[in-house]
Design an enzyme around this catalytic site. Structure first.
Site, short mmCIF file in Angstrom:
data_model
loop_
_atom_site.label_atom_id
_atom_site.label_comp_id
_atom_site.label_asym_id
_atom_site.label_seq_id
_atom_site.Cartn_x
_atom_site.Cartn_y
_atom_site.Cartn_z
N VAL A 1 0.85 -1.19 0.00
CA VAL A 1 0.00 0.00 0.00
C VAL A 1 0.88 1.24 0.00
O VAL A 1 1.72 1.42 0.88
CB VAL A 1 -0.94 0.03 1.22
CG1 VAL A 1 -1.82 1.28 1.19
CG2 VAL A 1 -1.80 -1.23 1.28
N GLU B 1 -0.23 1.58 -17.31
CA GLU B 1 0.01 0.40 -18.12
C GLU B 1 -0.68 0.53 -19.48
O GLU B 1 -1.53 1.41 -19.68
CB GLU B 1 -0.53 -0.84 -17.40
CG GLU B 1 0.08 -1.10 -16.04
CD GLU B 1 1.53 -1.54 -16.11
OE1 GLU B 1 1.97 -2.00 -17.19
OE2 GLU B 1 2.24 -1.39 -15.10
N LYS C 1 -5.91 -1.62 -2.20
CA LYS C 1 -5.18 -0.98 -1.09
C LYS C 1 -6.14 -0.56 0.02
O LYS C 1 -5.82 -0.70 1.20
CB LYS C 1 -4.41 0.22 -1.63
CG LYS C 1 -3.35 -0.16 -2.66
CD LYS C 1 -2.81 1.06 -3.38
CE LYS C 1 -1.83 0.67 -4.47
NZ LYS C 1 -1.38 1.84 -5.26
#
Length: 435
Positions: free
Chosen positions: A131, A189, A204
Site C-alpha cells: 500500500v 500500463e 489498497k
C-alpha cells in the site's frame, strides 16, 4: 549480531531490482538496524535485469526453487499477479519460511487464507510495500495508532489517477489525452483499467480498512468507480466552488456499518489532501485520540517501494527469535478479535454531492429541480447558473447538495432527468469535507 538472515527474492522487475540495489548500497546500515547480516541467498527470476548487478547472485528460473530452498529464511515475493504468487507464498509458508510481499491484489483477495496459513505455521507475512509504495502507512496504522479507535481514513492511493486529475486541473486537458501521456511516461500500463477504474485503489483500501477497523479482508464489498467520465468542465466548476476533484479511497465507521468506497471526490481546496498533486500518494487517518493525521510520499517506483520491502525484512529479522504469539498480528488485531461489522452498500451511504446538468434557458427550471430535491429530503448548499451564449438555448446548471443518502439522491436524479427542461444525463460526483 545474531545469525545471518538469508533472503530468497522472487521477481527481479522494477521493485525486485530496486530491492537488490538498495540492499547492496545500504548494507551496513540495514544490517546494523536488523541486528543480523541480511544476505541474498537466491533470486528467482525468469530473466536478468540490466538495472541491477547480478554477477554475485544465485539465480534460478523457477521461483518455487526459492520457496523450497532449505537455506532461505525469508521469501520476498515481488512478482505481482495473483495465481502464481499465491501458490508460491503458500508453498513458502508450508516450508516454514517467513514472507515479505509488495502484492496488494494478493493480500486484498487472498490475505485471509494466507494469514491463517502463516498463523498455523508460526511464520510472519509482511506487506508494508503493498500500500502506497514508500509511505510506511501499514506500520503507522497497525502500531503507531494502536491506542486509537480509527474513525475514518481517506487516501490518494493511486498515482496514475492523481497525475491525470492534476493535469486536467492545471492545464484544462481532457482525460483521454492525459492518459495517453501517462502511458508514454510509464505511469500507466498499456491496459490502464486497474488504475483509472479504481481497482488498484480498492485493493489498497480494503487492506487499510481491515487494519483500521479490525475486520477480515473483504475486497468484493468495496464500491468502486473510476475517473474516466470526469470532464475538464467538472474540474473547472469544482475549482470555482472552492474544491478539488481527487480519486479517493474512503473507509468510514458509522453506526450502521463500515463504508468502503473508491470514487472521484470533491474535497475543499484548503485541505492538505487536496494539494497532493502529480503521482504522489497521501493518506489521512482520523483517530479518536490523536485526531486527523496525514502520511505523504512516493506511492510507487523502484527504490521508494524497495524502502518498504526492506523495512519489512528488517522487522522480520528482528523477530525471528520471538515466539509467534508475541509478534505483531498481521492486521494489527489478533485473529480471534476480528469483528463481523456489516459493510454498507453504496445505496445506504450518506454524503454530499456535486451535480451538473444541462437545462433549457427558461424560467422555472431551477424551481422544478429544487422542488424534486426537496421532496427527497435534499437541500441545495451552493449553485452556479451560467448564462447561455446568444446562439444557445442550453445552459449548464451546477449544484452542491447537503448530505443525503445515495438511494434518495438516485431517485431524485431519475425524476430530474425525466423533466422536459433537462437534456442528457446528470453528472454526479460525491463530496467529502474530510473533517
Amino acid at each position: 549480531m545474531l545469525k545471518p538472515v538469508r533472503l530468497g527474492i522472487c521477481g527481479l522487475g522494477t521493485v525486485g531490482s530496486g530491492t537488490v540495489n538498495v540492499l547492496a548500497r545500504n548494507q551496513r546500515v540495514i544490517n546494523a538496524r536488523a541486528g543480523s547480516d541480511i544476505i541474498v541467498e537466491q533470486v528467482g527470476a525468469r530473466r536478468d535485469n540490466p538495472h541491477c548487478d547480478m554477477t554475485a547472485l544465485n539465480v534460478t528460473r523457477d521461483v518455487f526453487d526459492v520457496a523450497t530452498n532449505p537455506n532461505v529464511d525469508v521469501v520476498v515475493e515481488l512478482m505481482g499477479g495473483v495465481t502464481v504468487a499465491r501458490d508460491l507464498i503458500l508453498t513458502a509458508i508450508d516450508n516454514g519460511k517467513h514472507v515479505v510481499t509488495a502484492n496488494k491484489a494478493l493480500i486484498a483477495e487472498h490475505g485471509n487464507e494466507i494469514f491463517a496459513a502463516a498463523d498455523k505455521k508460526g511464520v510472519t507475512v509482511a506487506f508494508e510495500a503493498a500500500v502506497a509504495g514508500g509511505i510506511p502507512i501499514i506500520k503507522s496504522i497497525r502500531e503507531g495508532l494502536a491506542a486509537n479507535r480509527i474513525e475514518w481514513l481517506a487516501g490518494i492511493i493511486n498515482g496514475t489517477g492523481n497525475f491525470i486529475l492534476t493535469e486536467m486541473r492545471d492545464k484544462g486537458r481532457d482525460f483521454a489525452e492525459v492518459l495517453t501521456e501517462a502511458q508514454e511516461l510509464g505511469y500507466a500500463e498499456a491496459d490502464p483499467t486497474f488504475d483509472v477504474e479504481g481497482i488498484d485503489a480498492a485493493h489498497k483500501l480494503v487492506i487499510l480498512a481491515s487494519m483500521s477497523f479490525g475486520i477480515p479482508l473483504q475486497f468484493e464489498k468495496v464500491f468502486t468507480e473510476g475517473i474516466s467520465k470526469i470532464e475538464p468542465v467538472d474540474v473547472a466548476y469544482a475549482d470555482e466552488l472552492g474544491y478539488r476533484i481527487k480519486h479517493l479511497g474512503i473507509a468510514r465507521r458509522t453506526p450502521d456499518g463500515i463504508e468502503l468506497r473508491v470514487h472521484p471526490t470533491l474535497i475543499p481546496e484548503k485541505r492538505q489532501l487536496a494539494n497532493v498533486d502529480g503521482v504522489m500518494n497521501a493518506i489521512m487517518v482520523k483517530g479518536d485520540a490523536v485526531g486527523p493525521t496525514m502520511y505523504y510520499g512516493a506511492g510507487a517506483g523502484a527504490e521508494p517501494t524497495a524502502s518498504s520491502v526492506i523495512a519489512d525484512i528488517v522487522d522480520v529479522a528482528r523477530t525471528l527469535t520471538a515466539d509467534p504469539e508475541h509478534r505483531v498480528p498481521h492486521l494489527g488485531f489478533h485473529q480471534s478479535s476480528l469483528g463481523e461489522d456489516d459493510i454498507l452498500p453504496i445505496e445506504d451511504v450518506e454524503t454530499a454531492y456535486y451535480l451538473r446538468m444541462s437545462a433549457l434557458d427558461k424560467p422555472g427550471v431551477l424551481s422544478q429541480v429544487a422542488t424534486i430535491l426537496s421532496d427527497s429530503g435534499i437541500s441545495i448548499e451552493a449553485l452556479i447558473q451560467k448564462e447561455a451564449p446568444d446562439d444557445e438555448e442550453i445552459v449548464p446548471l451546477i449544484l452542491l447538495t447537503n448530505r443525503a443518502v445515495e438511494k434518495d439522491l438516485a431517485t431524485a436524479i431519475s425524476k430530474i432527468e425525466a423533466l422536459s427542461s433537462i437534456t442528457g444525463a446528470i453528472t454526479r460526483i460525491r463530496l467529502e469535507p474530510l473533517k
